[in-house]
Scaffold this active site. Structure first.
Site, PDB file in Angstrom:
ATOM      1  N   SER A   1       3.300  -7.621   8.855  1.00 49.57           N
ATOM      2  CA  SER A   1       2.167  -6.768   9.238  1.00 49.57           C
ATOM      3  C   SER A   1       1.945  -6.991  10.738  1.00 49.57           C
ATOM      4  O   SER A   1       1.314  -7.952  11.136  1.00 49.57           O
ATOM      5  CB  SER A   1       0.919  -7.146   8.443  1.00 49.57           C
ATOM      6  OG  SER A   1       1.165  -7.042   7.068  1.00 49.57           O
TER       7      SER A   1
ATOM      8  N   LYS B   1      -0.628   0.135   7.479  1.00 51.61           N
ATOM      9  CA  LYS B   1      -0.831  -1.134   6.766  1.00 51.61           C
ATOM     10  C   LYS B   1      -2.163  -1.787   7.172  1.00 51.61           C
ATOM     11  O   LYS B   1      -2.936  -2.240   6.321  1.00 51.61           O
ATOM     12  CB  LYS B   1       0.332  -2.069   7.088  1.00 51.61           C
ATOM     13  CG  LYS B   1       0.140  -3.518   6.671  1.00 51.61           C
ATOM     14  CD  LYS B   1       0.038  -3.679   5.170  1.00 51.61           C
ATOM     15  CE  LYS B   1      -0.370  -5.096   4.811  1.00 51.61           C
ATOM     16  NZ  LYS B   1      -0.665  -5.222   3.380  1.00 51.61           N
TER      17      LYS B   1
END
Ligand code: NAD
Length: 306
Positions: free
Chosen positions: A103, A178
């Protein structure tokens, strides 16, 4: 390190933590791999478990690596791995593929994708959702960013670990999606804790209120999975660290500010998460302890009696 050449793997999986370890185990049967972690003992264990080959360092890659998958804590570490004299961009050949499943920050990702392109390397961002449970079963949800060619090249690799794949857009779109998903996910988690505290004060047991939520309009992954498994049990053991969640929320807040979006609700959740992190006493709290913080400020606990 093996010196065999005929059976040398063509893939390298970097970052074997809570997520990378089960993901590498899903990936390796489809794509024989080298595995690397900064903690060499972890790489040795994973190699033993999965029939992969542990790489002792990244400064001299074995020949023939065509695909690199990254599952690292943050963009700074991704950049350090790829850039510089010993960085992978210098070592990989033209035509190679790098997939960052961490991420990461979208602006960093776009810069890295441009640098990769200048070296003839495909670069894809494919962060994941679903946590350790879905990593273990190979059913992660992926949100993918990159050029059409790069995403097409990445697809067979991604499919080996995924239950769902959404093409989010150009480079960086996966990482933006995300972070935004996780800001909303944290908001669902915190909001449910507040509601359960009110319910409990009105004589409704936490697990009963969770049943109500899960059969009604306010259900979420937090109510369906996190509360029953990790919060009402008091275990707080999802395997996703609160610090990583806060990193994602900060990325999402940067996107909100950069676009001057009015978003007071989710902004407040990111403040609450920071307050929670400051108040919790353990060294590496799980993100589900956001609910424990809401419990603490309300002088109660939300536990199942079933
Ligand atoms: P983790 O902290 O458990 O694992 C990170 C791993 O990277 C560790 O094994 C560490 O030793 C290794 N590492 C650190 N620096 C390194 C380097 N320079 N070179 C090689 N290895 C290095 O983290 P995690 O929970 O597995 O998360 C990994 C990524 O996935 C993060 O970006 C996180 O935000 C994201 N993510 C996590 C979850 C989850 O449920 N845990 C879910 C979705 C996404």
């Amino acid at each position: 390190m093996s010196t065999r050449s005929a059976a040398q793997p063509k893939s390298l999986f970097i970052g074997l933590g809570n997520m990378g370890r089960p993901m590498a185990a899903q990936y390796a049967p489809a794509f024989p791999s080298w595995v690397f972690d900064i903690d060499a003992s972890v790489a040795d264990d994973v190699a033993e478990e999965t029939g992969t080959l542990a790489l002792p360092h990244l400064s001299a890659l074995p020949a023939g690596i065509e695909t690199v998958i990254l599952m690292l804590p943050n963009s700074q570490i991704v950049e350090n791995t790829l850039r510089g004299e010993d960085g992978l961009f210098r070592q990989l050949g033209s035509g190679a593929l790098v997939i960052d499943m961490s991420s990461s920050q979208p602006d960093s990702t776009r810069a890295l994708a441009a640098e990769a392109s200048a070296c003839g390397i495909h670069y894809v961002d494919a962060p994941v959702s679903g946590g350790v449970l879905k990593a273990r079963t190979g059913e992660l949800s992926l949100m993918v960013g990159g050029s059409e060619d790069a995403v097409e090249a990445a697809m067979p690799h991604l499919e080996s670990m995924a239950g769902a794949i959404v093409k989010a857009g150009p480079s960086g779109a996966g990482h933006a999606a995300k972070a935004l998903n996780n800001l909303l996910s944290a908001t669902n988690l915190a909001a449910a804790a507040e509601i359960l505290c009110v319910a409990q004060a009105n004589g409704i047991e936490p697990e009963t209120m969770v049943d109500v939520i899960n059969s009604s309009t306010s259900r979420s992954q937090a109510s369906e999975v996190k509360y029953p498994r990790h919060i009402l049990t008091g275990t707080f053991d999802s395997g996703f660290a609160m610090d990583l969640m806060i990193k994602d929320m900060a990325i999402a807040m940067d996107l909100i500010r950069a676009n001057s979006i009015e978003a007071p609700l989710v902004s407040r959740t990111s403040e609450i998460a920071a307050e929670a992190r400051a108040s919790l006493d353990n060294e590496r709290p799980d993100h589900t302890e956001l609910a424990r913080y809401v419990e603490n400020v309300n002088h109660t606990t939300l536990r199942s009696s079933r």
